[in-house]
Design a protein around this motif. Structure first.
Motif, PDB file in Angstrom:
ATOM      1  N   GLU A 146      36.351 -72.177   1.002  1.00 47.22           N
ATOM      2  CA  GLU A 146      35.953 -72.460   2.374  1.00 47.22           C
ATOM      3  C   GLU A 146      36.214 -71.224   3.228  1.00 47.22           C
ATOM      4  N   SER A 147      35.243 -70.853   4.034  1.00 47.23           N
ATOM      5  CA  SER A 147      35.414 -69.722   4.940  1.00 47.23           C
ATOM      6  C   SER A 147      35.190 -70.191   6.358  1.00 47.23           C
ATOM      7  N   SER A 151      33.528 -64.932  -1.247  1.00 43.74           N
ATOM      8  CA  SER A 151      33.356 -66.311  -1.705  1.00 43.74           C
ATOM      9  C   SER A 151      32.538 -66.363  -2.991  1.00 43.74           C
ATOM     10  N   GLU A 152      31.461 -65.590  -3.024  1.00 37.17           N
ATOM     11  CA  GLU A 152      30.603 -65.547  -4.213  1.00 37.17           C
ATOM     12  C   GLU A 152      31.357 -64.961  -5.411  1.00 37.17           C
ATOM     13  N   THR A 162      30.886 -61.455   8.380  1.00 33.94           N
ATOM     14  CA  THR A 162      30.220 -62.611   7.771  1.00 33.94           C
ATOM     15  C   THR A 162      29.730 -62.287   6.372  1.00 33.94           C
ATOM     16  N   VAL A 163      29.114 -61.115   6.221  1.00 29.79           N
ATOM     17  CA  VAL A 163      28.597 -60.706   4.907  1.00 29.79           C
ATOM     18  C   VAL A 163      29.744 -60.518   3.915  1.00 29.79           C
ATOM     19  N   VAL A 200      23.888 -60.126  -1.840  1.00 30.49           N
ATOM     20  CA  VAL A 200      24.316 -60.763  -0.593  1.00 30.49           C
ATOM     21  C   VAL A 200      23.607 -60.126   0.598  1.00 30.49           C
ATOM     22  N   SER A 257      22.299 -65.451  -3.440  1.00 27.88           N
ATOM     23  CA  SER A 257      23.622 -65.879  -3.881  1.00 27.88           C
ATOM     24  C   SER A 257      23.896 -65.366  -5.287  1.00 27.88           C
ATOM     25  N   ASP A 270      20.372 -61.611   1.181  1.00 30.51           N
ATOM     26  CA  ASP A 270      20.440 -63.057   1.453  1.00 30.51           C
ATOM     27  C   ASP A 270      20.274 -63.893   0.186  1.00 30.51           C
ATOM     28  N   GLN A 290      31.240 -63.834   2.848  1.00 33.78           N
ATOM     29  CA  GLN A 290      30.322 -64.481   1.903  1.00 33.78           C
ATOM     30  C   GLN A 290      30.410 -63.828   0.530  1.00 33.78           C
ATOM     31  N   LEU A 345      39.079 -66.360   4.780  1.00 29.78           N
ATOM     32  CA  LEU A 345      38.777 -67.112   3.558  1.00 29.78           C
ATOM     33  C   LEU A 345      40.082 -67.403   2.840  1.00 29.78           C
TER      34      LEU A 345
END
Length: 338
Positions: A6-7, A80-81, A73-74, A104, A109, A107, A77, A27
């Motif tokens: 979760e971020s 997280s990936e 944000t990038v 990423v 995943s 855009d 993400q 994160l």
């Protein structure tokens, strides 16, 4: 077991300049071993990330990652990936990291692009598509009878095709694998080479052999060749055959003529799948036009036929190969304009 990461992000104002907005995000890490995998030995991967996102600051304290800056944000993400990929047991390497950054930023995943396991190597390492282009290529092969994979060296065209062929054979979806390639250097006349047919063709199909031996133990490969479950043949020997229940790979197809390409494609029988790979920038034909150059215009719109183009972003060899491919592309583009 895969963990969900979760971020949270928020927009804050810089105290130095209230007119400039900066992002920050946090994160929380559920799996410390996964974080160690992502950060790399002696934080090698963290330094790569810091160089890639110089406008942002990455802070790691315990099980929390904080990113401050316009790319927050990038970067969150991306973490997280990468944590999700590491959590499923895949090793994070510098090349993995760079490809994940590219995805990423586009855009996409990385965890979704690489979540298909096609096969396992002899060492037990999962074989997966590693780029967006490779994922499209793999999906096209699964969905179509004939798939053309067109792109530069190092994009995994041949290796992924062999991996899918081996998986289909092991799952009994086909009865045999057929490997073929135009022997341009010998003018399709192999008689002067020593040995039987396999020995004569070996030098031209070595990349496919390498893939087979990476995916299966040598004894199994030898046995399958002896039983003709795996067959090799120069393209000229395909004439007059009908290939049923087979996975057929035509490698280096840029060196076929239009007539040879038509001959090959009309060999495909019931229950078969064909993959045609080639690089239109490496044509060795001394006369005539490459069959790979014409086939897309001829076959576009036919159900069950797919064309997938790969480029330097899909190169999975040494990063210098990507730079070389890009340099040649620029040079050829400049030459065509002049």
């Amino acid at each position: 077991m895969n963990q969900e990461y979760e971020s949270e992000g928020k927009l804050t104002m810089s105290s130095a300049d209230m007119g400039v907005a900066s992002m920050s995000g946090r994160l929380r890490v559920a799996s410390p071993p996964a974080l160690l995998n992502v950060l790399g030995h002696n934080d090698e991967h963290l330094r790569i990330l810091e160089r890639a996102f110089v406008r942002s600051r990455i802070l790691i304290r315990g099980d929390e990652i904080t990113v401050e800056g316009p790319d927050a944000t990038v970067v969150i993400q991306l973490f997280s990936e990468l944590l999700a990929i590491a959590d499923r047991g895949d090793a994070i390497e510098p090349q993995t990291l760079q490809r994940a950054i590219d995805m990423v930023e586009a855009d996409a995943s990385p965890r979704d692009v690489t979540d298909i396991e096609l096969a396992r190597s002899r060492s037990g390492k999962p074989v997966r598509p590693k780029t967006i282009g490779q994922r499209r290529y793999v999906e096209a092969i699964g969905a179509n009878t004939i798939t053309f994979g067109i792109g530069p060296a190092g994009t995994g065209k041949s290796y992924l095709a062999v991996a899918l062929a081996v998986a289909a054979l092991q799952e009994k979806r086909i009865n045999r694998i057929i490997l073929t390639r135009p022997a341009v250097e010998a003018g399709e006349r192999l008689g002067f080479l020593p040995g039987d047919l396999n020995a004569k063709v070996d030098p031209y199909l070595r990349p496919l052999y390498d893939a087979l031996y990476d995916l299966m133990d040598p004894e199994t490969v030898t046995r399958l060749f002896e039983r003709q479950v795996i067959e090799v043949a120069p393209l000229a020997f395909m004439r007059g055959r009908t290939l049923n229940s087979s996975f057929i790979i035509l490698d280096e197809a840029q060196n076929t003529t239009s007539g040879q390409m038509k001959m090959f494609l009309t060999r495909i029988g019931f229950g078969s799948k064909a993959v045609v790979t080639g690089d239109v920038t490496q044509i060795d034909l001394t006369s005539g036009r490459s069959g790979l150059m014409d086939v897309e215009r001829t076959l576009t719109g036919i159900d069950g036929v797919s064309f997938v183009r790969l480029d330097s972003r899909d190169v999975v060899r040494n990063p210098i190969v990507t730079a070389i491919v890009d340099a040649y592309d620029r040079s050829e583009a400049e030459a065509s304009r002049s």
